[in-house]
Design a protein around this motif. Structure first.
Motif, PDB file in Angstrom:
ATOM      1  N   PRO A  35       0.812  -1.222   0.000  1.00  0.00           N
ATOM      2  CA  PRO A  35       0.000   0.000   0.000  1.00  0.00           C
ATOM      3  C   PRO A  35       0.854   1.286   0.000  1.00  0.00           C
ATOM      4  O   PRO A  35       0.532   2.235  -0.708  1.00  0.00           O
ATOM      5  CB  PRO A  35      -0.825  -0.113   1.282  1.00  0.00           C
ATOM      6  CG  PRO A  35      -0.928  -1.587   1.527  1.00  0.00           C
ATOM      7  CD  PRO A  35       0.383  -2.150   1.058  1.00  0.00           C
ATOM      8  N   ALA A  36       1.949   1.281   0.743  1.00  0.00           N
ATOM      9  CA  ALA A  36       2.811   2.472   0.781  1.00  0.00           C
ATOM     10  C   ALA A  36       3.448   2.720  -0.585  1.00  0.00           C
ATOM     11  O   ALA A  36       3.482   3.861  -1.065  1.00  0.00           O
ATOM     12  CB  ALA A  36       3.887   2.313   1.854  1.00  0.00           C
ATOM     13  N   ARG A  37       3.961   1.678  -1.206  1.00  0.00           N
ATOM     14  CA  ARG A  37       4.576   1.819  -2.533  1.00  0.00           C
ATOM     15  C   ARG A  37       3.523   2.211  -3.562  1.00  0.00           C
ATOM     16  O   ARG A  37       3.773   3.024  -4.442  1.00  0.00           O
ATOM     17  CB  ARG A  37       5.272   0.506  -2.929  1.00  0.00           C
ATOM     18  CG  ARG A  37       5.873   0.516  -4.301  1.00  0.00           C
ATOM     19  CD  ARG A  37       7.190   1.241  -4.337  1.00  0.00           C
ATOM     20  NE  ARG A  37       7.762   1.111  -5.680  1.00  0.00           N
ATOM     21  CZ  ARG A  37       8.429   2.052  -6.288  1.00  0.00           C
ATOM     22  NH1 ARG A  37       8.691   3.177  -5.673  1.00  0.00           N
ATOM     23  NH2 ARG A  37       8.889   1.869  -7.490  1.00  0.00           N
ATOM     24  N   GLY A  38       2.328   1.637  -3.452  1.00  0.00           N
ATOM     25  CA  GLY A  38       1.231   1.992  -4.361  1.00  0.00           C
ATOM     26  C   GLY A  38       0.876   3.470  -4.245  1.00  0.00           C
ATOM     27  O   GLY A  38       0.663   4.146  -5.257  1.00  0.00           O
ATOM     28  N   ALA A  39       0.823   3.985  -3.014  1.00  0.00           N
ATOM     29  CA  ALA A  39       0.538   5.408  -2.805  1.00  0.00           C
ATOM     30  C   ALA A  39       1.635   6.279  -3.405  1.00  0.00           C
ATOM     31  O   ALA A  39       1.366   7.316  -4.023  1.00  0.00           O
ATOM     32  CB  ALA A  39       0.371   5.693  -1.317  1.00  0.00           C
ATOM     33  N   LYS A  40       2.886   5.859  -3.240  1.00  0.00           N
ATOM     34  CA  LYS A  40       4.002   6.615  -3.810  1.00  0.00           C
ATOM     35  C   LYS A  40       3.921   6.629  -5.335  1.00  0.00           C
ATOM     36  O   LYS A  40       4.092   7.684  -5.966  1.00  0.00           O
ATOM     37  CB  LYS A  40       5.343   6.014  -3.371  1.00  0.00           C
ATOM     38  CG  LYS A  40       6.544   6.740  -3.947  1.00  0.00           C
ATOM     39  CD  LYS A  40       7.841   6.121  -3.483  1.00  0.00           C
ATOM     40  CE  LYS A  40       9.028   6.870  -4.084  1.00  0.00           C
ATOM     41  NZ  LYS A  40      10.299   6.290  -3.686  1.00  0.00           N
ATOM     42  N   LYS A  42       1.284   6.326  -7.169  1.00  0.00           N
ATOM     43  CA  LYS A  42       0.166   7.190  -7.557  1.00  0.00           C
ATOM     44  C   LYS A  42       0.589   8.662  -7.506  1.00  0.00           C
ATOM     45  O   LYS A  42       0.276   9.436  -8.404  1.00  0.00           O
ATOM     46  CB  LYS A  42      -1.028   6.938  -6.638  1.00  0.00           C
ATOM     47  CG  LYS A  42      -2.316   7.588  -7.128  1.00  0.00           C
ATOM     48  CD  LYS A  42      -3.485   7.257  -6.236  1.00  0.00           C
ATOM     49  CE  LYS A  42      -4.046   5.928  -6.659  1.00  0.00           C
ATOM     50  NZ  LYS A  42      -5.360   5.659  -6.046  1.00  0.00           N
ATOM     51  N   ARG A  43       1.342   9.051  -6.458  1.00  0.00           N
ATOM     52  CA  ARG A  43       1.840  10.433  -6.365  1.00  0.00           C
ATOM     53  C   ARG A  43       2.790  10.763  -7.515  1.00  0.00           C
ATOM     54  O   ARG A  43       2.862  11.898  -7.973  1.00  0.00           O
ATOM     55  CB  ARG A  43       2.542  10.667  -5.028  1.00  0.00           C
ATOM     56  CG  ARG A  43       1.616  10.739  -3.834  1.00  0.00           C
ATOM     57  CD  ARG A  43       2.308  11.247  -2.583  1.00  0.00           C
ATOM     58  NE  ARG A  43       3.496  10.497  -2.206  1.00  0.00           N
ATOM     59  CZ  ARG A  43       3.513   9.392  -1.458  1.00  0.00           C
ATOM     60  NH1 ARG A  43       2.378   8.904  -0.989  1.00  0.00           N
ATOM     61  NH2 ARG A  43       4.648   8.786  -1.175  1.00  0.00           N
TER      62      ARG A  43
END
Length: 123
Positions: A35-40, A42-43
């Motif tokens: 989830p953290a890598r996915g959020a990054k 997306k940013r």
């Protein structure tokens, strides 16, 4: 490899062999990530629903003397699926947007269908 990955590789191999001078890429949105890598990602600009294959080559309109008179499409976008899978809502929205700004778009369920779309685009 999954069936869709095999299809993707076959399409990429075909583009490399048959149309070696064109620029294309595979948008690798199918990867699994935290989830953290996915959020990054997306940013950083990764977008859900992007097509699997994007060909960055305009399709020209030519007259009877083979003189270019315009552009019918600015590129080719292909979403690859293995039946019974269907494009997601996001994928359909992205394809509709690309079509609205001049891209030729297709959803293909086999190598033969993909090959026909690609060959029709370039011929």
């Amino acid at each position: 490899m999954t069936k869709e990955e095999i299809l993707q590789q076959s399409v990429a191999d075909y583009l490399r062999l048959q149309y070696s001078k064109i620029l294309f890429c595979h948008i690798a949105n199918e990867r699994k990530t935290s989830p953290a890598r996915g959020a990054k990602l997306k940013r950083l600009g990764v977008k859900s629903g992007m097509p699997d294959v994007m060909v960055f080559q305009p399709k020209f309109i030519k007259n009877g003397n083979n003189i270019i008179e315009g552009i019918s499409n600015i590129g080719l976008a292909i979403e690859l699926k293995i039946e019974p899978n269907k494009p997601s809502e996001n994928q359909l929205k992205v394809l509709a947007h690309l079509k609205s700004v001049g891209w030729k778009c297709a959803v293909c369920y086999s190598f033969d269908e993909s090959k026909t779309v690609i060959d029709d685009y370039f011929n």
